[in-house]
Design a protein around this motif. Structure first.
Motif, mmCIF file in Angstrom:
data_model
loop_
_atom_site.group_PDB
_atom_site.id
_atom_site.type_symbol
_atom_site.label_atom_id
_atom_site.label_comp_id
_atom_site.label_asym_id
_atom_site.label_seq_id
_atom_site.Cartn_x
_atom_site.Cartn_y
_atom_site.Cartn_z
ATOM 1 N N SER A 75 1.224 -0.918 -0.062
ATOM 2 C CA SER A 75 -0.315 -0.499 -0.410
ATOM 3 C C SER A 75 0.884 1.490 0.187
ATOM 4 C CB SER A 75 -1.042 -0.093 1.149
ATOM 5 O OG SER A 75 -0.177 -0.231 3.081
ATOM 6 N N ILE A 76 0.266 2.289 -0.511
ATOM 7 C CA ILE A 76 1.347 3.895 -0.656
ATOM 8 C C ILE A 76 0.251 4.900 -0.199
ATOM 9 C CG2 ILE A 76 1.908 4.998 -2.348
ATOM 10 C CD1 ILE A 76 2.368 2.491 -3.806
ATOM 11 N N SER A 102 2.572 9.582 -7.937
ATOM 12 C CA SER A 102 2.548 8.214 -6.852
ATOM 13 C C SER A 102 1.344 7.414 -6.452
ATOM 14 C CB SER A 102 2.791 9.134 -5.557
ATOM 15 O OG SER A 102 2.562 8.735 -4.411
ATOM 16 N N THR A 103 -0.001 7.898 -7.145
ATOM 17 C CA THR A 103 -1.365 7.266 -6.429
ATOM 18 C C THR A 103 -1.651 7.766 -7.796
ATOM 19 O OG1 THR A 103 -1.996 9.270 -5.736
ATOM 20 C CG2 THR A 103 -0.845 7.398 -3.541
ATOM 21 N N ALA A 113 1.722 3.221 -7.615
ATOM 22 C CA ALA A 113 0.711 2.071 -7.107
ATOM 23 C C ALA A 113 0.352 1.596 -8.156
ATOM 24 C CB ALA A 113 -0.811 3.411 -6.445
ATOM 25 N N VAL A 117 1.433 -1.525 -6.355
ATOM 26 C CA VAL A 117 0.480 -2.397 -5.185
ATOM 27 C C VAL A 117 -0.513 -3.245 -6.152
ATOM 28 C CG1 VAL A 117 -0.841 -1.623 -3.649
ATOM 29 C CG2 VAL A 117 0.964 -0.328 -4.208
ATOM 30 N N PRO A 120 -4.410 -1.083 -6.249
ATOM 31 C CA PRO A 120 -3.840 0.466 -6.160
ATOM 32 C C PRO A 120 -5.460 0.927 -5.821
ATOM 33 C CG PRO A 120 -3.904 -0.239 -8.323
ATOM 34 C CD PRO A 120 -3.706 -1.396 -7.659
ATOM 35 N N SER A 124 -4.123 2.712 -2.146
ATOM 36 C CA SER A 124 -3.484 4.187 -2.186
ATOM 37 C C SER A 124 -4.416 5.226 -1.906
ATOM 38 C CB SER A 124 -2.446 4.119 -3.295
ATOM 39 O OG SER A 124 -3.853 4.268 -4.403
ATOM 40 N N ASN A 126 -4.001 9.563 -1.400
ATOM 41 C CA ASN A 126 -3.553 10.837 -1.651
ATOM 42 C C ASN A 126 -3.785 12.015 -0.419
ATOM 43 O OD1 ASN A 126 -2.025 13.035 -2.209
ATOM 44 N ND2 ASN A 126 -2.626 12.414 -4.717
ATOM 45 N N PRO A 149 -0.045 2.558 5.986
ATOM 46 C CA PRO A 149 0.997 2.845 5.192
ATOM 47 C C PRO A 149 1.673 1.642 5.485
ATOM 48 C CG PRO A 149 1.000 5.062 5.027
ATOM 49 C CD PRO A 149 -0.417 4.239 5.983
#
Length: 312
Positions: A75-76, A102-103, A113, A117, A120, A124, A126, A149
């Motif tokens: 996960s992010i 990023s996501t 992501a 991931v 995602p 994920s 933001n 995360p």
């Protein structure tokens, strides 16, 4: 006893006495030699012990290894400023998180992501905000910690240098202190979460590339990053010195990010964002300041390389 026998017996007695004295002498020499050997051995052993390092209190225990970096987190959570929410990347004066490096969900950008991931859409988040400064990062950390995360990405700092004038830029000491506080707070809440920290982009290159577009220079007059982009065609020494001061402050920010991140075994700092030789093709066609979709894709690629790099 005859006189003939007496000398013979005396001679035999003398031989026995001499033999006894010889044996005694040899024994004494042997004893002295043995004692000397023993003393030498003890001295050698003592010297060896003093030269040999004594085991510490943790002897016998294995050295603690640094935690392993996972190249494919589950996960992010994204933290940062307008860059990470895709501001002006799709339409004017609006956020476009779908193209976030990023996501984001846009396949043309192929965000972290999407690359890392498995799910995602549900794993994920933001938390970046347009206009965010470094002193806003602790609040973003607190929000991200709720989601737990496995990877947190951080791209923040351009707004600290992009102020109306040079004097309004965030001092490096304050920038460092806020980042240190943020990372400590994250580590208290998420001791096993990995952190990717992107360097602040090179704003001097942004001026150099963006000023090539006449429309971009007109947009900058609205007040975008005055410390660097004000009077973009002014090439006098005071103007050049002003821009160089902004660049030096950005470099100082990046040094602070690298130093603080380097003390955390689960944090990776990426200097490639500052070093990246972007052109106007990676900039938003709405403001020639934020990354467009092409710039977001390049940011995703740079981050992917650092995050998936093997340890060692």
């Amino acid at each position: 006893m005859t006189q003939i026998d007496r000398p013979f017996r005396l001679r035999r007695h003398d031989r026995r006495a001499r033999r006894t004295r010889t044996v005694t002498a040899v024994s004494a020499v042997s004893a002295v030699s043995a004692v000397s050997t023993l003393l030498l051995a003890l001295a050698s052993c003592s010297a060896g012990d003093s030269a040999r390092p004594h085991p510490g209190p943790s002897a016998g225990r294995q050295a603690k290894q640094a935690p392993a970096w996972r190249t494919h987190p589950g996960s992010i959570a994204a933290l940062g400023d307008s860059i990470t929410v895709g501001f002006n990347a799709c339409t004017i004066l609006s956020e476009c998180p779908a193209v976030s490096w990023s996501t984001g969900t846009d396949p043309k950008v192929d965000s972290l992501a999407r690359r890392l991931v498995k799910r995602p859409a549900t794993h994920s988040w933001n938390f970046a905000r347009a206009g965010a400064l470094m002193n806003d990062l602790p609040g973003q950390v607190a929000a991200a910690a709720v989601r737990k995360p496995e990877l947190v990405t951080v791209l923040i700092g351009a707004n600290d240098a992009c102020r109306p004038n040079v004097g309004a830029m965030t001092p490096t000491a304050s920038f460092r202190a806020d980042f240190t506080r943020s990372l400590k707070a994250l580590r208290r809440s998420l001791p096993h979460t990995q952190v990717y920290v992107a360097s602040v982009p090179d704003l001097l290159r942004l001026w150099s590339e963006g000023r090539k577009n006449p429309l971009g220079k007109e947009v900058w007059k609205l007040g975008i990053c005055g410390s660097m982009l004000r009077d973009p065609d002014d090439l006098t020494k005071p103007a050049q010195d002003r821009r160089e001061k902004v660049r030096e402050r950005v470099m100082a920010y990046n040094s602070a990010l690298a130093e603080v991140c380097g003390k955390d075994p689960l944090c990776r700092f990426d200097p490639a964002v500052f070093d990246y030789r972007f052109t106007g093709r990676q900039l938003s066609t709405w403001d020639w300041f934020h990354p467009g979709a092409g710039g977001q894709k390049e940011l995703a690629e740079l981050a992917f390389r650092t995050i998936t790099r093997r340890q060692g």
